[in-house]
Design a protein around this motif. Structure first.
Motif, PDB file in Angstrom:
ATOM      1  N   LEU A 129      50.672  86.329  39.649  1.00 22.97           N
ATOM      2  CA  LEU A 129      50.357  84.907  39.570  1.00 22.97           C
ATOM      3  C   LEU A 129      48.877  84.674  39.255  1.00 22.97           C
ATOM      4  O   LEU A 129      48.527  83.761  38.499  1.00 22.97           O
ATOM      5  CB  LEU A 129      50.731  84.210  40.880  1.00 22.97           C
ATOM      6  CG  LEU A 129      52.219  84.311  41.269  1.00 22.97           C
ATOM      7  CD1 LEU A 129      52.472  83.549  42.559  1.00 22.97           C
ATOM      8  CD2 LEU A 129      53.100  83.755  40.149  1.00 22.97           C
ATOM      9  N   LYS A 130      48.024  85.507  39.799  1.00 24.07           N
ATOM     10  CA  LYS A 130      46.582  85.359  39.546  1.00 24.07           C
ATOM     11  C   LYS A 130      46.276  85.619  38.075  1.00 24.07           C
ATOM     12  O   LYS A 130      45.535  84.875  37.440  1.00 24.07           O
ATOM     13  CB  LYS A 130      45.787  86.317  40.435  1.00 24.07           C
ATOM     14  CG  LYS A 130      44.288  86.176  40.286  1.00 24.07           C
ATOM     15  CD  LYS A 130      43.541  87.114  41.233  1.00 24.07           C
ATOM     16  CE  LYS A 130      42.030  86.975  41.066  1.00 24.07           C
ATOM     17  NZ  LYS A 130      41.289  87.899  41.982  1.00 24.07           N
ATOM     18  N   GLY A 131      46.863  86.681  37.523  1.00 23.09           N
ATOM     19  CA  GLY A 131      46.637  87.011  36.118  1.00 23.09           C
ATOM     20  C   GLY A 131      47.178  85.947  35.181  1.00 23.09           C
ATOM     21  O   GLY A 131      46.628  85.708  34.104  1.00 23.09           O
ATOM     22  N   VAL A 186      55.947  82.510  33.329  1.00 22.31           N
ATOM     23  CA  VAL A 186      57.279  81.894  33.425  1.00 22.31           C
ATOM     24  C   VAL A 186      57.406  81.129  34.743  1.00 22.31           C
ATOM     25  O   VAL A 186      57.909  79.996  34.785  1.00 22.31           O
ATOM     26  CB  VAL A 186      58.391  82.965  33.328  1.00 22.31           C
ATOM     27  CG1 VAL A 186      59.763  82.340  33.584  1.00 22.31           C
ATOM     28  CG2 VAL A 186      58.365  83.635  31.958  1.00 22.31           C
ATOM     29  N   PHE A 187      56.934  81.741  35.819  1.00 24.86           N
ATOM     30  CA  PHE A 187      57.001  81.123  37.147  1.00 24.86           C
ATOM     31  C   PHE A 187      56.253  79.784  37.151  1.00 24.86           C
ATOM     32  O   PHE A 187      56.777  78.763  37.601  1.00 24.86           O
ATOM     33  CB  PHE A 187      56.396  82.066  38.180  1.00 24.86           C
ATOM     34  CG  PHE A 187      56.375  81.524  39.588  1.00 24.86           C
ATOM     35  CD1 PHE A 187      57.482  81.659  40.407  1.00 24.86           C
ATOM     36  CD2 PHE A 187      55.247  80.878  40.081  1.00 24.86           C
ATOM     37  CE1 PHE A 187      57.470  81.156  41.704  1.00 24.86           C
ATOM     38  CE2 PHE A 187      55.216  80.369  41.372  1.00 24.86           C
ATOM     39  CZ  PHE A 187      56.344  80.511  42.186  1.00 24.86           C
ATOM     40  N   PHE A 188      55.038  79.772  36.618  1.00 25.78           N
ATOM     41  CA  PHE A 188      54.251  78.537  36.626  1.00 25.78           C
ATOM     42  C   PHE A 188      54.842  77.480  35.696  1.00 25.78           C
ATOM     43  O   PHE A 188      54.736  76.280  35.964  1.00 25.78           O
ATOM     44  CB  PHE A 188      52.799  78.833  36.252  1.00 25.78           C
ATOM     45  CG  PHE A 188      52.003  79.422  37.369  1.00 25.78           C
ATOM     46  CD1 PHE A 188      51.875  78.759  38.584  1.00 25.78           C
ATOM     47  CD2 PHE A 188      51.390  80.662  37.231  1.00 25.78           C
ATOM     48  CE1 PHE A 188      51.151  79.313  39.632  1.00 25.78           C
ATOM     49  CE2 PHE A 188      50.655  81.216  38.276  1.00 25.78           C
ATOM     50  CZ  PHE A 188      50.538  80.539  39.480  1.00 25.78           C
ATOM     51  N   LEU A 243      55.798  73.727  36.860  1.00 25.54           N
ATOM     52  CA  LEU A 243      55.413  72.549  36.083  1.00 25.54           C
ATOM     53  C   LEU A 243      56.630  71.691  35.766  1.00 25.54           C
ATOM     54  O   LEU A 243      56.587  70.457  35.852  1.00 25.54           O
ATOM     55  CB  LEU A 243      54.716  73.000  34.792  1.00 25.54           C
ATOM     56  CG  LEU A 243      54.185  71.908  33.869  1.00 25.54           C
ATOM     57  CD1 LEU A 243      53.160  71.049  34.587  1.00 25.54           C
ATOM     58  CD2 LEU A 243      53.568  72.534  32.622  1.00 25.54           C
ATOM     59  N   PHE A 244      57.745  72.345  35.434  1.00 25.15           N
ATOM     60  CA  PHE A 244      58.993  71.643  35.164  1.00 25.15           C
ATOM     61  C   PHE A 244      59.450  70.843  36.371  1.00 25.15           C
ATOM     62  O   PHE A 244      59.869  69.688  36.260  1.00 25.15           O
ATOM     63  CB  PHE A 244      60.089  72.643  34.798  1.00 25.15           C
ATOM     64  CG  PHE A 244      60.332  72.732  33.327  1.00 25.15           C
ATOM     65  CD1 PHE A 244      60.904  71.685  32.646  1.00 25.15           C
ATOM     66  CD2 PHE A 244      59.989  73.864  32.625  1.00 25.15           C
ATOM     67  CE1 PHE A 244      61.130  71.760  31.284  1.00 25.15           C
ATOM     68  CE2 PHE A 244      60.212  73.958  31.268  1.00 25.15           C
ATOM     69  CZ  PHE A 244      60.784  72.900  30.595  1.00 25.15           C
ATOM     70  N   ILE A 245      59.412  71.475  37.530  1.00 30.31           N
ATOM     71  CA  ILE A 245      59.864  70.810  38.757  1.00 30.31           C
ATOM     72  C   ILE A 245      59.034  69.555  39.012  1.00 30.31           C
ATOM     73  O   ILE A 245      59.575  68.477  39.300  1.00 30.31           O
ATOM     74  CB  ILE A 245      59.781  71.767  39.960  1.00 30.31           C
ATOM     75  CG1 ILE A 245      60.813  72.894  39.811  1.00 30.31           C
ATOM     76  CG2 ILE A 245      60.023  71.006  41.273  1.00 30.31           C
ATOM     77  CD1 ILE A 245      60.723  73.951  40.894  1.00 30.31           C
ATOM     78  N   LEU A 246      57.721  69.681  38.891  1.00 36.99           N
ATOM     79  CA  LEU A 246      56.838  68.551  39.146  1.00 36.99           C
ATOM     80  C   LEU A 246      57.094  67.408  38.161  1.00 36.99           C
ATOM     81  O   LEU A 246      57.190  66.238  38.550  1.00 36.99           O
ATOM     82  CB  LEU A 246      55.377  68.991  39.068  1.00 36.99           C
ATOM     83  CG  LEU A 246      54.917  69.984  40.148  1.00 36.99           C
ATOM     84  CD1 LEU A 246      53.480  70.430  39.887  1.00 36.99           C
ATOM     85  CD2 LEU A 246      55.027  69.354  41.538  1.00 36.99           C
ATOM     86  N   ALA A 265      63.315  80.673  40.035  1.00 33.47           N
ATOM     87  CA  ALA A 265      64.110  81.736  40.659  1.00 33.47           C
ATOM     88  C   ALA A 265      64.260  82.932  39.729  1.00 33.47           C
ATOM     89  O   ALA A 265      64.179  84.093  40.155  1.00 33.47           O
ATOM     90  CB  ALA A 265      65.484  81.191  41.044  1.00 33.47           C
ATOM     91  N   GLY A 266      64.457  82.668  38.424  1.00 30.51           N
ATOM     92  CA  GLY A 266      64.598  83.748  37.459  1.00 30.51           C
ATOM     93  C   GLY A 266      63.340  84.587  37.353  1.00 30.51           C
ATOM     94  O   GLY A 266      63.408  85.815  37.265  1.00 30.51           O
ATOM     95  N   ALA A 267      62.181  83.926  37.369  1.00 27.96           N
ATOM     96  CA  ALA A 267      60.912  84.654  37.318  1.00 27.96           C
ATOM     97  C   ALA A 267      60.748  85.541  38.544  1.00 27.96           C
ATOM     98  O   ALA A 267      60.272  86.677  38.452  1.00 27.96           O
ATOM     99  CB  ALA A 267      59.752  83.671  37.221  1.00 27.96           C
ATOM    100  N   ALA A 268      61.144  85.032  39.705  1.00 29.60           N
ATOM    101  CA  ALA A 268      61.052  85.817  40.940  1.00 29.60           C
ATOM    102  C   ALA A 268      61.985  87.023  40.893  1.00 29.60           C
ATOM    103  O   ALA A 268      61.655  88.103  41.398  1.00 29.60           O
ATOM    104  CB  ALA A 268      61.379  84.937  42.140  1.00 29.60           C
TER     105      ALA A 268
END
Length: 440
Positions: A243-245, A115-117, A121-124, A301-304
Motif C-alpha cells: 500500500l505504501k508503494g 488496485v486496492f486504492f 476510491l470507488f466505494i467513496l 476484496a479481489g486485491a486483498a
C-alpha cells in the motif's frame, strides 16, 4: 419447481429474491446462472495465465480468481438483487501485467496496492453518487473509444503471445512464423470460438480453450498437469498488497486508470444487462447505489485475495436472455465459481497459445465500441481514434486514455466548441498534462 412452492427453502428464495414479483422462478434463475457461468468461465484459466506473467504465483491467482468471482457475484446478487456476475476483468489484468508491472518496472505487490486504492476510491464515490455524475459528464465518444482501444490492446497481446506477430528492428512489428505450432493452435482456436458463437453454443470460449489444450497435450505441445485436486494455497498472494508503494507519485496515474476503466466497464454492463432483463424503471436503474457498492467492494476484496480489478461481466446478458431477472442468478454463478477451486491442475495445463484465441475473441467484442462513435463529426472522431490507437501502439491503456482526453479538450477549444468540454473533462485533461510534464 418454482419460487411459489410450499417447500420452505424455495419459499425463502422467492421472498428474498422477489422471484414472483419479477415474474421468474428458481428453475429459470438456475438455468440463467449456468448460462452466464459457461459464457465467462474462461476467466479461471485466462486470468492466472495473464497475471503469472507479472511474477505472481499461478495457483494462488487461480484461487484468488475463483473466490473473487464468487464473492463479487454473490454480493451483487444478495445486496443489489441483480442477475449480474462479477470476476477479474479482461483488459485490466493485461494492463496490470504488461503496462504496470512489465512496462513501468514496479512489483506486482505495488500493482495490487493500486488496485486496492482504486476500489477504495470507488466505494467513496459510490456512497456520494459522484460516480454517476462522472459517467454522465464524459462524452460518449471517449467512453466507447476506451472500450474499443482496450480491445485493440488485447488483440495485440493475443497475437504477440501466439507468435502471430513479433518485434522487428526497422518496422517495430511484423508477421511472425505462422507455421509454428503456437500460431497454428491460436488461429484454429479463434476460428473455432467464432464458429461456436455463431451457432449460439453456450460456453464457446471455454470450449475453444479446452479443445486447443487437449489437442496440444495429445501432440506433446503442452504438459498435462491433471484435472482435479484440492484447492491450492492462497498464501502467496493473500494480503500481499504494497500500500505504501502504491501511493508514490508515479502510481497515482495507475490508480486513476484502474478506477477509470472499471467505471465505464461495470456501469455500462449494469445498464446493458438491466435493459435486457427489463429491469429499468423510467430509463433508470433501481438499487443502483447498492449495485455500485457491491462491485466496488469486490475490487477491494479481489486485491486483498491477489487479483486485478473485479468487474461486472457483459456475459451476464446471456443469463438475462434466458430469463434471469434476480440476484439468485448471480448467486448460482458464485456457487459454480467456488466449485472451480478443485480444478486448478486443469487451469495450469492450459498453454498461453490456448488463451490467445479467447483474448482475441474478447478483443473483437470490445471493438464494437467503434460503431457507436459519430465519425461524421471529426471533433469527436479524432480524439476517439487517438484514444483507441494509442493503447496498442504505446502498449498502455493509460497513455491512450490520457492522449484521448488531452486531444478532445484541445480540438474542441481550437474548433470553437469549448462548450462541449465539461468541467470534468477539462480538469482530467489538465491533470494528465501535468502528469506528463512533471512525472514524464
Amino acid at each position: 419447481m418454482n419460487g411459489q412452492t410450499t417447500n420452505g427453502q424455495l419459499s425463502f428464495l422467492d421472498r428474498f429474491f422477489k422471484l414472483s414479483e419479477n415474474g421468474t422462478n428458481v428453475k429459470t434463475e438456475v438455468l440463467a446462472g449456468l448460462t452466464i457461468f459457461l459464457a465467462m468461465s474462461y476467466i479461471v484459466v485466462a486470468n492466472p495465465n495473464i497475471l503469472a506473467g507479472s511474477g505472481m504465483n499461478h495457483e494462488a491467482v487461480f484461487v484468488a480468481t475463483c473466490i473473487a468471482a464468487a464473492l463479487g457475484s454473490a454480493m451483487m446478487g444478495i445486496v443489489a438483487n441483480y442477475p449480474v456476475a462479477l470476476a477479474p476483468g479482461m483488459g485490466l489484468n493485461a494492463y496490470f501485467t504488461f503496462s504496470v508491472v512489465k512496462g513501468m518496472g514496479v512489483s506486482w505487490e505495488i500493482a495490487l496496492g493500486a488496485v486496492f486504492f482504486s476500489g477504495i476510491l470507488f466505494i467513496l464515490l459510490s456512497l456520494f453518487k459522484i460516480r454517476e455524475a462522472l459517467i454522465n459528464a464524459l462524452p460518449k465518444s471517449l467512453k466507447f473509444s476506451i472500450a474499443a482501444g482496450i480491445g485493440l490492446f488485447l488483440g495485440l497481446i493475443a497475437l504477440k503471445g501466439a507468435g502471430i506477430v513479433k518485434s522487428h528492428p526497422e518496422t517495430y512489428i511484423t508477421l511472425g512464423n505462422l507455421t509454428e505450432p503456437a500460431a497454428i493452435y491460436a488461429i484454429c482456436g479463434f476460428f473455432l470460438i467464432i464458429a461456436l458463437d455463431a451457432f449460439k453454443i453456450k460456453g464457446a470460449v471455454i470450449i475453444g480453450i479446452l479443445t486447443i489444450t487437449i489437442a496440444a497435450v495429445l501432440t506433446g505441445h503442452a504438459q498435462f498437469a491433471g484435472i482435479v485436486s484440492p484447492p491450492p494455497s492462497l498464501e502467496p498472494t493473500f494480503m500481499q498488497m504494497d500500500l505504501k508503494g502504491a501511493l508514490s507519485s508515479s502510481m497515482l496515474g495507475v490508480i486513476f486508470v484502474f478506477f477509470f476503466v472499471d467505471l465505464f466497464d461495470s456501469s455500462g454492463t449494469l445498464v446493458a444487462v438491466a435493459h435486457r432483463a427489463n429491469l429499468l424503471k423510467d430509463g433508470k436503474l433501481p438499487r443502483l447505489k447498492k449495485a455500485l457498492l457491491a462491485d466496488s467492494t469486490a475490487i477491494v476484496a479481489g486485491a486483498a485475495l491477489g487479483t486485478s480489478s473485479t468487474v461486472a461481466y457483459v456475459e451476464s446478458a446471456a443469463g438475462a436472455a434466458v430469463g434471469g431477472k434476480t440476484g439468485l442468478t448471480a448467486c448460482v454463478v458464485a456457487i459454480l465459481f467456488l466449485a472451480c477451486l478443485w480444478f486448478s491442475p486443469l487451469a495450469k495445463t492450459v498453454p498461453e497459445f490456448a488463451i490467445a484465441p479467447a483474448l482475441l475473441f474478447v478483443a473483437v467484442l470490445m471493438a464494437r465500441g467503434f460503431a457507436e462513435i459519430d465519425w461524421s463529426d471529426l471533433t469527436e472522431a479524432a480524439p476517439a481514434f487517438i484514444t483507441a490507437i494509442a493503447m496498442p501502439f504505446t502498449y498502455s491503456i493509460a497513455n491512450g486514455i490520457a492522449l484521448g482526453f488531452i486531444s478532445y479538450t484541445v480540438i474542441k477549444i481550437l474548433s470553437g466548441r469549448i462548450k462541449d468540454v465539461t468541467p470534468t473533462v477539462f480538469i482530467v485533461s489538465i491533470l494528465w498534462v501535468l502528469k506528463f510534464v512533471i512525472l514524464g
